[in-house]
Design an enzyme around this catalytic site. Structure first.
Site, PDB file in Angstrom:
ATOM      1  N   PRO A   1      71.255  30.739  29.145  1.00 12.82           N
ATOM      2  CA  PRO A   1      71.961  31.747  28.349  1.00 12.82           C
ATOM      3  C   PRO A   1      71.088  32.257  27.202  1.00 12.82           C
ATOM      4  O   PRO A   1      70.677  31.496  26.336  1.00 12.82           O
ATOM      5  CB  PRO A   1      73.190  31.007  27.836  1.00 12.82           C
ATOM      6  CG  PRO A   1      72.996  29.575  28.130  1.00 12.82           C
ATOM      7  CD  PRO A   1      71.897  29.437  29.120  1.00 12.82           C
ATOM      8  N   GLU A   2      70.793  33.521  27.258  1.00 11.25           N
ATOM      9  CA  GLU A   2      70.044  34.152  26.178  1.00 11.25           C
ATOM     10  C   GLU A   2      70.987  35.121  25.484  1.00 11.25           C
ATOM     11  O   GLU A   2      72.192  35.075  25.705  1.00 11.25           O
ATOM     12  CB  GLU A   2      68.808  34.864  26.734  1.00 11.25           C
ATOM     13  CG  GLU A   2      67.895  33.903  27.490  1.00 11.25           C
ATOM     14  CD  GLU A   2      66.566  34.520  27.889  1.00 11.25           C
ATOM     15  OE1 GLU A   2      66.160  35.512  27.254  1.00 11.25           O
ATOM     16  OE2 GLU A   2      65.934  34.014  28.830  1.00 11.25           O
TER      17      GLU A   2
ATOM     18  N   LYS B   1      71.326  33.656  19.637  1.00 14.28           N
ATOM     19  CA  LYS B   1      72.013  32.979  20.740  1.00 14.28           C
ATOM     20  C   LYS B   1      73.141  32.089  20.243  1.00 14.28           C
ATOM     21  O   LYS B   1      73.692  31.287  21.009  1.00 14.28           O
ATOM     22  CB  LYS B   1      71.001  32.135  21.543  1.00 14.28           C
ATOM     23  CG  LYS B   1      69.831  32.938  22.098  1.00 14.28           C
ATOM     24  CD  LYS B   1      68.812  32.023  22.739  1.00 14.28           C
ATOM     25  CE  LYS B   1      67.471  32.740  22.901  1.00 14.28           C
ATOM     26  NZ  LYS B   1      66.404  31.810  23.329  1.00 14.28           N
TER      27      LYS B   1
ATOM     28  N   ARG C   1      73.530  19.318  31.016  1.00 13.14           N
ATOM     29  CA  ARG C   1      72.328  18.734  30.424  1.00 13.14           C
ATOM     30  C   ARG C   1      72.547  18.212  29.005  1.00 13.14           C
ATOM     31  O   ARG C   1      71.653  17.601  28.430  1.00 13.14           O
ATOM     32  CB  ARG C   1      71.203  19.771  30.429  1.00 13.14           C
ATOM     33  CG  ARG C   1      70.766  20.166  31.826  1.00 13.14           C
ATOM     34  CD  ARG C   1      69.635  19.330  32.298  1.00 13.14           C
ATOM     35  NE  ARG C   1      68.429  19.665  31.583  1.00 13.14           N
ATOM     36  CZ  ARG C   1      67.637  20.700  31.849  1.00 13.14           C
ATOM     37  NH1 ARG C   1      67.947  21.524  32.820  1.00 13.14           N
ATOM     38  NH2 ARG C   1      66.556  20.917  31.160  1.00 13.14           N
TER      39      ARG C   1
ATOM     40  N   ARG D   1      49.178  38.193  12.816  1.00 16.54           N
ATOM     41  CA  ARG D   1      49.548  36.998  13.593  1.00 16.54           C
ATOM     42  C   ARG D   1      48.536  36.763  14.697  1.00 16.54           C
ATOM     43  O   ARG D   1      48.188  37.661  15.448  1.00 16.54           O
ATOM     44  CB  ARG D   1      50.935  37.170  14.201  1.00 16.54           C
ATOM     45  CG  ARG D   1      52.005  37.487  13.219  1.00 16.54           C
ATOM     46  CD  ARG D   1      53.214  36.654  13.491  1.00 16.54           C
ATOM     47  NE  ARG D   1      53.017  35.324  13.017  1.00 16.54           N
ATOM     48  CZ  ARG D   1      53.423  34.929  11.832  1.00 16.54           C
ATOM     49  NH1 ARG D   1      54.018  35.775  11.038  1.00 16.54           N
ATOM     50  NH2 ARG D   1      53.233  33.699  11.449  1.00 16.54           N
TER      51      ARG D   1
ATOM     52  N   ARG E   1      55.868  27.641  28.483  1.00 24.11           N
ATOM     53  CA  ARG E   1      56.935  28.106  29.363  1.00 24.11           C
ATOM     54  C   ARG E   1      56.354  28.718  30.624  1.00 24.11           C
ATOM     55  O   ARG E   1      55.293  29.345  30.589  1.00 24.11           O
ATOM     56  CB  ARG E   1      57.786  29.179  28.667  1.00 24.11           C
ATOM     57  CG  ARG E   1      58.436  28.751  27.377  1.00 24.11           C
ATOM     58  CD  ARG E   1      59.544  27.746  27.612  1.00 24.11           C
ATOM     59  NE  ARG E   1      60.179  27.353  26.371  1.00 24.11           N
ATOM     60  CZ  ARG E   1      59.729  26.393  25.587  1.00 24.11           C
ATOM     61  NH1 ARG E   1      58.640  25.735  25.898  1.00 24.11           N
ATOM     62  NH2 ARG E   1      60.366  26.084  24.481  1.00 24.11           N
TER      63      ARG E   1
END
Length: 304
Positions: A12-13, A69, A124, A167, A276
């Site tokens: 879920p984002e 989120k 989870r 950055r 990721r």
DNA sequence: AGGTCGGCCTGGCAGC
DNA sequence: TGCTGCCAGGCCGACC
């Protein structure tokens, strides 16, 4: 049963949390929480379930909101119940006769004064909840964790440029950092970078103004498409195959390793960025010079 | 101080 | 076939 939200596919984002909020808000706003039952203490650790219940029980829900989120239940007198679905969390709205302690993975039950229940189901057990007392406490909590809300006018090209300036971190890691932009997760980071034709290894501060503008648009488009797509599949959620097809078709590169790029046909590769699984078309998203010498591949050994 | 990495957690699946 | 062990990843805290 009215299922609200799904984690059958993907994490879920922002779009999924927003979908949950949209679906759930009419059912809970104006209702009173009769009882908050946290059945898994890990959910609210280090606070005790009884502490949360004491703060929440008997209060009316004024608003169900989303920030990044996070899903935020704002109750009377500035009591805020803040939930996060993390990886596999899911919220269900059920009637009393559909509720049972035997339900698999049931972590939290919110009993409403109309008899219905909101269930936090989470195989989870990564999902979390916290109660914050006072608007200032909520604001502090969110400000410490979340940056710009991407689907608001605040997310301008100038704002993105200011965040990106100087950055050195790879752009994928930058997009996943909730303290910069709130709500972008692994799926939408991949989709947005592909749409903006930017390689995930690209150093954030070296992006040209034109690329930052494209990235801003791509993030917004990807999230908006995710919300649309989610809304389209929510109704036939019970039909797993139906939900699955529609959901995955919306994605251009994510989880499409080995398939042809929808734009140029080059085989989509899976890399590892910011820890990721990361999907990329390295023709549409040329690998930056500095990163060419780095490990060329992540978990995949087969590259066509 | 900004960036990186391991831990949390468990279902699913690759590999022996 | 059955077991082991690794992978998935959002967020946090430890570390450099």
């Amino acid at each position: 049963m009215t299922p609200v939200g799904s984690t059958l596919l993907g994490v879920p984002e922002l779009p999924e949390v927003e979908t949950v909020r949209t679906q759930l808000a009419p059912a809970v706003e104006g209702r009173t929480v009769e009882a908050l039952e946290v059945r898994d203490p890990l959910w609210c650790s280090p606070a005790a379930p009884a502490e949360l219940a004491a703060a929440v029980n008997g209060r009316r829900v004024e608003r169900l909101a989303r920030r990044g989120k996070y899903l935020i239940w704002t109750l009377r007198e500035e009591v805020h119940l803040v939930m996060h679905l993390r990886m596999t969390g899911n919220l269900l709205l059920v009637d009393a006769d559909e509720d049972s302690d035997e339900r698999s993975y049931l972590r939290v039950r919110v009993r409403l004064d109309d008899g219905r229940r909101v269930l936090f189901v989470d195989p989870r057990r990564f999902g979390t909840g916290i109660v914050l007392l006072g608007d200032a406490a909520l604001a502090d909590y969110l400000a410490a964790r979340l940056g710009i809300e991407p689907l608001t006018p605040e997310f301008s090209v100038d704002a993105l440029r200011a965040l990106a300036k100087g950055r050195r971190t790879p752009i994928k890691a930058f997009l996943l950092d909730q303290r910069r932009i709130a709500g972008v997760g692994n799926i939408y980071a991949d989709e947005a970078l592909f749409r903006a034709r930017i390689h995930p290894f690209r150093e954030t501060g070296t992006l040209k103004p034109r690329q930052l503008a494209a990235l801003r648009d791509a993030v917004v488009e990807s999230l908006a498409l995710g919300i649309d797509s989610r809304g389209a599949t929510i109704d036939d959620f019970r039909d797993i195959d139906g939900a699955r097809g529609s959901f995955q078709d919306a994605f251009l590169v994510h989880r499409r390793e080995g398939e042809p790029c929808p734009v140029c046909g080059r085989t989509i590769r899976k890399l590892r960025a910011a820890g990721r699984g990361t999907y990329v078309c390295e023709r549409c998203q040329p690998r930056p010079r500095a990163a060419r010498r780095a490990a060329p591949s992540g978990t995949s050994s087969k590259v066509a």
